[in-house]
Design a protein around this motif. Structure first.
Motif, short mmCIF file in Angstrom:
data_model
loop_
_atom_site.label_atom_id
_atom_site.label_comp_id
_atom_site.label_asym_id
_atom_site.label_seq_id
_atom_site.Cartn_x
_atom_site.Cartn_y
_atom_site.Cartn_z
N SER A 75 44.03 30.60 28.68
CA SER A 75 42.58 30.72 28.63
C SER A 75 42.04 31.03 30.02
O SER A 75 42.70 30.77 31.03
CB SER A 75 41.95 29.44 28.08
N VAL A 76 40.84 31.60 30.05
CA VAL A 76 40.16 31.91 31.30
C VAL A 76 38.93 31.02 31.38
O VAL A 76 38.11 30.99 30.45
CB VAL A 76 39.75 33.39 31.39
N LEU A 77 38.81 30.28 32.48
CA LEU A 77 37.68 29.40 32.71
C LEU A 77 36.78 30.04 33.76
O LEU A 77 37.26 30.40 34.84
CB LEU A 77 38.16 28.03 33.20
N PHE A 78 35.50 30.18 33.46
CA PHE A 78 34.54 30.81 34.36
C PHE A 78 33.66 29.74 34.97
O PHE A 78 33.21 28.82 34.27
CB PHE A 78 33.67 31.81 33.60
N TYR A 79 33.39 29.88 36.28
CA TYR A 79 32.58 28.91 37.01
C TYR A 79 31.40 29.60 37.67
O TYR A 79 31.52 30.71 38.18
CB TYR A 79 33.43 28.20 38.07
N GLY A 80 30.26 28.91 37.69
CA GLY A 80 29.07 29.43 38.34
C GLY A 80 29.13 29.22 39.85
O GLY A 80 30.08 28.66 40.39
N SER A 81 28.08 29.65 40.54
CA SER A 81 28.05 29.60 42.00
C SER A 81 28.04 28.18 42.55
O SER A 81 28.40 27.95 43.70
CB SER A 81 26.85 30.36 42.54
N THR A 82 27.66 27.20 41.74
CA THR A 82 27.66 25.81 42.19
C THR A 82 28.90 25.05 41.73
O THR A 82 29.01 23.85 41.91
CB THR A 82 26.40 25.07 41.70
N LEU A 91 42.58 33.52 25.22
CA LEU A 91 43.22 34.82 25.03
C LEU A 91 44.14 34.74 23.82
O LEU A 91 44.92 33.81 23.68
CB LEU A 91 44.01 35.22 26.27
N SER A 92 44.04 35.73 22.95
CA SER A 92 44.87 35.77 21.74
C SER A 92 46.33 36.01 22.06
O SER A 92 47.22 35.49 21.41
CB SER A 92 44.38 36.86 20.80
#
Length: 102
Positions: A75-82, A91-92
């Motif tokens: 899986s891909v984990l996305f993080y904000g600027s803080t 992901l399949s």
């Protein structure tokens, strides 16, 4: 009050597609023009074995946005600027890391 974590599922069968997806998603989440800002990556290691990739988009005014592809969970984990997690994408298919030259 925090926003609920957005979760997606996508089919990305190679590392090049993962890179593009990460870059596009980070730009779209932050209203950045696609392809303008530099993105770097670093292979993450655990016990001398790759376990993921850290992506960092270097935006305007020294803003840094990150995403981590976790190989164990695919899986891909996305993080904000803080630093808050804002999205998780499963992901399949697990892209091959070794064949990509990373």
């Amino acid at each position: 009050m925090s926003c609920p974590l957005q979760q997606n599922r996508v089919e990305l069968d190679n590392l090049c597609k993962v890179r593009s997806y990460v870059s596009d998603t980070l730009c779209q989440q932050n209203d950045f023009e696609l392809g303008v800002f530099r993105i770097t990556e670093r292979v993450l290691m655990r016990h001398q074995q790759p376990c993921g990739i850290l992506f960092c988009l270097h935006g305007p005014r020294s803003v840094k946005l990150t995403a981590v592809w976790e190989m164990d969970n695919n899986s891909v984990l996305f993080y904000g600027s803080t630093g808050e997690r804002v999205q998780k994408t499963k992901l399949s298919t697990a892209p091959a890391l070794a064949a990509s030259g990373v």
